[in-house]
Write a protein that holds these residues in place. Structure first.
Motif, PDB file in Angstrom:
ATOM      1  N   SER A   5       0.821  -1.214   0.000  1.00  0.00           N
ATOM      2  CA  SER A   5       0.000   0.000   0.000  1.00  0.00           C
ATOM      3  C   SER A   5       0.856   1.265   0.000  1.00  0.00           C
ATOM      4  O   SER A   5       0.553   2.228  -0.711  1.00  0.00           O
ATOM      5  CB  SER A   5      -0.926   0.008   1.214  1.00  0.00           C
ATOM      6  OG  SER A   5      -1.760  -1.131   1.224  1.00  0.00           O
ATOM      7  N   VAL A  23      -8.298   0.344   0.053  1.00  0.00           N
ATOM      8  CA  VAL A  23      -8.150  -0.993  -0.526  1.00  0.00           C
ATOM      9  C   VAL A  23      -9.311  -1.838  -0.028  1.00  0.00           C
ATOM     10  O   VAL A  23      -9.427  -2.107   1.177  1.00  0.00           O
ATOM     11  CB  VAL A  23      -6.819  -1.649  -0.138  1.00  0.00           C
ATOM     12  CG1 VAL A  23      -6.786  -3.107  -0.593  1.00  0.00           C
ATOM     13  CG2 VAL A  23      -5.658  -0.892  -0.781  1.00  0.00           C
ATOM     14  N   LEU A  36      -8.903  -1.182  -5.525  1.00  0.00           N
ATOM     15  CA  LEU A  36      -8.407   0.114  -5.058  1.00  0.00           C
ATOM     16  C   LEU A  36      -9.386   1.215  -5.453  1.00  0.00           C
ATOM     17  O   LEU A  36      -9.674   1.401  -6.637  1.00  0.00           O
ATOM     18  CB  LEU A  36      -7.029   0.381  -5.681  1.00  0.00           C
ATOM     19  CG  LEU A  36      -6.238   1.584  -5.178  1.00  0.00           C
ATOM     20  CD1 LEU A  36      -5.906   1.452  -3.699  1.00  0.00           C
ATOM     21  CD2 LEU A  36      -4.954   1.748  -6.008  1.00  0.00           C
ATOM     22  N   ILE A  96      -6.040   3.654   3.267  1.00  0.00           N
ATOM     23  CA  ILE A  96      -4.579   3.599   3.231  1.00  0.00           C
ATOM     24  C   ILE A  96      -3.967   4.980   3.017  1.00  0.00           C
ATOM     25  O   ILE A  96      -2.754   5.150   3.127  1.00  0.00           O
ATOM     26  CB  ILE A  96      -4.086   2.633   2.123  1.00  0.00           C
ATOM     27  CG1 ILE A  96      -4.555   3.112   0.745  1.00  0.00           C
ATOM     28  CG2 ILE A  96      -4.528   1.211   2.414  1.00  0.00           C
ATOM     29  CD1 ILE A  96      -3.962   2.310  -0.409  1.00  0.00           C
TER      30      ILE A  96
END
Length: 576
Positions: A5, A23, A36, A96
């Motif tokens: 990530s 994610v 994603l 993320i």
């Protein structure tokens, strides 16, 4: 499958204005997939088509991860519409990257609950519709009408695909092309296209028969379809629907688990907050109320009633401060701020001043609990501050010499307390008393008039004589009379000094009790019909009562003038 990530974010953040990145992990066909979701700032100025090759380049060495681009405001809007997919995607554990320190786009359990309930209702509706169409397909297949049988299969599968569209977009549309629906869902679930349409040309041509059947039936055209193709497409439809339902259930169960955790955390936080609030309230009551109330040496037999009464007054009024002016009990007495004489009494009576920020309509009250009665005058903080600054003898006396039973922690007065100017006070009060005593003498002279024969007029004059005497005494002795109260209430208020006035109006027989009720009535100049016991009395009785009332109040007022002469160290004739 491990996803790097940090590497992905490092690459993407250098090439586009990312707002957030997520994610999304999900199970499809018993395999874990990664998707994603890149939320872009709307000011980037670049379209998705331009940015797509850049993202593909950044993900080139990352296997089996799909992606989609969406502007941040559009993402928020889809969540507001009820998108189950995006609601799951933006959960904190899936994030993320965030360009801001703000919290998750969705934070309240009730929002997640609303999306789950909405999705569940649409799921039940879609499943019921699909089942009806499959039943219709079997009916047409039994009579070998395969075009209409596949039309029914098409509609059943369309209902399931529409369920997925609602799951992602938060709403559905009326597009009937299965090919178009699958291609749109392919953006979010890349394995859909191959799984639904097949990978060989033969599989793709067979699947296309579903859209062809739909169009043929709508256009009333013939279409040659074999029983084998119809049977295979029916079985394939069942497999596809089972996969769709399983995928839907994966997202609902994952979001439900998050909801349960969030609700538990919110409930725990609320419980902790309530516990803290109650603890602070109890602590405040102990510090601000209980300790102060118990610190005063109340007689043991009245302790519990006094405590309950004081707590009730505090609870009902939320005061800044409560002060004890005087009290009367059977075996004790107050120090008497205004020269209280010692004597034994029956039930306990306490006399209070309650300081509040705003009074509203409440200026005076009598409250009782058990064996204790409280006579309460209410003063505003502004009134008290003004009077202390003016050197008011009443405000000065209660502020400096009363017993403070309770003071709220927020109340931190810094008033300017100007000493009482007794010389000026003596001059003002003596001037007032000269005027009022003349009025009382004039009223007394009326009773000497032989032409006075009406009992009603006589009682009215006695009422006025009582009112003048009472207000004069309160002004001379105390310097304050509560506003908007009855004459009977003012009699109670005089007890902050002593009980002389109250005892004077304590009836010794039935006639006196009836007469006193008339004397303490708010007549305001009106003539009322008298009770028969008074109407039949001789006029000499009223003349005698007038002399008694006048002599009583004149004596009290003269004593008050003598008291102020002592305080000012000046004789009245020197002032005049």
């Amino acid at each position: 499958m491990e996803i790097n990530s940090q590497l992905i974010i490092d690459r993407l953040s250098q090439r586009m204005d990312l707002d957030r990145a997520y994610v999304v992990k999900y199970q499809f066909l018993d395999q874990e997939s990664h998707h994603l979701v890149l939320a872009l700032k709307p000011v980037s100025g670049l379209s998705h088509k331009v940015l797509k090759p850049i993202v593909e380049l950044c993900l080139m060495d990352q296997e089996n991860i799909s992606f989609e681009l969406i502007f941040a405001p559009e993402l928020k809007n889809k969540i507001k519409l009820g998108s189950l997919f995006y609601c799951y995607a933006i959960l904190p554990q899936n994030e993320i990257f965030s360009s801001t320190r703000s919290s998750s786009l969705i934070s309240k359990g009730k929002e997640i609950r609303g999306i789950l309930d909405l999705s569940e209702r649409y799921y039940e509706k879609a499943i019921a519709v699909s089942a009806e169409f499959l039943q219709g397909a079997q009916t047409f297949a039994e009579i070998a009408n395969y075009p209409r049988a596949l039309f029914m299969v098409h509609q059943s599968l369309e209902s399931h695909l529409k369920l997925l569209q609602v799951m992602v977009e938060g709403k559905g549309n009326n597009v009937h092309s299965l090919d178009s629906r699958i291609r749109n869902l392919h953006t979010h679930f890349p394995r859909f296209k191959a799984f639904f349409m097949g990978e060989t040309d033969e599989d793709k041509m067979r699947f296309a028969l579903l859209d062809n059947s739909f169009n043929a039936v709508n256009q009333n055209r013939d279409l040659d379809i074999s029983a084998v193709d119809a049977s295979q497409l029916y079985d394939h439809c069942l497999v596809l629907q089972a996969a769709i339902e399983k995928l839907f259930r994966y997202f609902t169960e994952a979001l439900q688990a998050e909801y349960d955790v969030l609700v538990t955390a919110e409930a725990a936080a609320q419980a902790a907050l309530e516990k803290s609030r109650l603890a602070k309230m109890r602590e405040q009551e102990q510090v601000d109320a209980g300790a102060d109330f118990h610190s005063f040496p109340w007689p043991a037999q009245y302790q519990s009633d006094v405590q309950e009464l004081l707590h009730q007054i505090r609870q009902d009024n939320n005061p800044e401060q409560m002060m004890l002016l005087n009290y009367y009990v059977s075996d004790a007495h107050g120090k008497g701020l205004f020269d209280f004489p010692q004597q034994d009494n029956g039930k306990a009576e306490i006399y209070l001043v309650v300081i509040k920020k705003k009074l509203g309509h409440c200026h005076f009250r009598k409250v009782a609990y058990g064996q204790v009665t409280a006579v309460v005058a209410f003063l505003s903080t502004d009134f008290l501050e003004t009077k202390l600054d003016q050197g008011s003898r009443f405000s000065h006396t209660i502020w400096n010499e009363s017993v403070v039973l309770y003071r709220h922690s927020r109340y931190k007065p810094t008033y300017s307390v100007v000493p009482v100017d007794w010389h000026s006070t003596l001059f003002k009060t003596s001037t007032s008393w000269t005027r009022n005593s003349k009025l009382m003498q004039d009223l007394l002279a009326v009773f000497s008039f032989e032409g006075l024969s009406s009992s009603q007029i006589a009682v009215l004059f006695l009422n006025q004589l009582t009112s003048i005497g009472l207000y004069s005494y309160l002004y001379l002795r105390i310097g304050y009379a509560p506003m908007y109260v009855t004459i009977a209430d003012l009699v109670d208020w005089t007890c902050i000094c002593d009980k002389k006035v109250k005892e004077f109006f304590t009836a010794r027989n039935e006639v006196e009790e009836i007469l006193n009720a008339e004397l303490l009535k708010q007549m305001k100049g009106r003539v009322y019909e008298l009770p028969s016991q008074l109407a039949q009395l001789d006029m000499d009785y009223f003349r005698s009562k007038a002399k008694e009332i006048a002599a009583f109040f004149i004596g009290l007022c003269d004593q008050s003038i003598r008291y102020m002469e002592l305080k000012s160290e000046v004789k009245l004739n020197e002032v005049i």
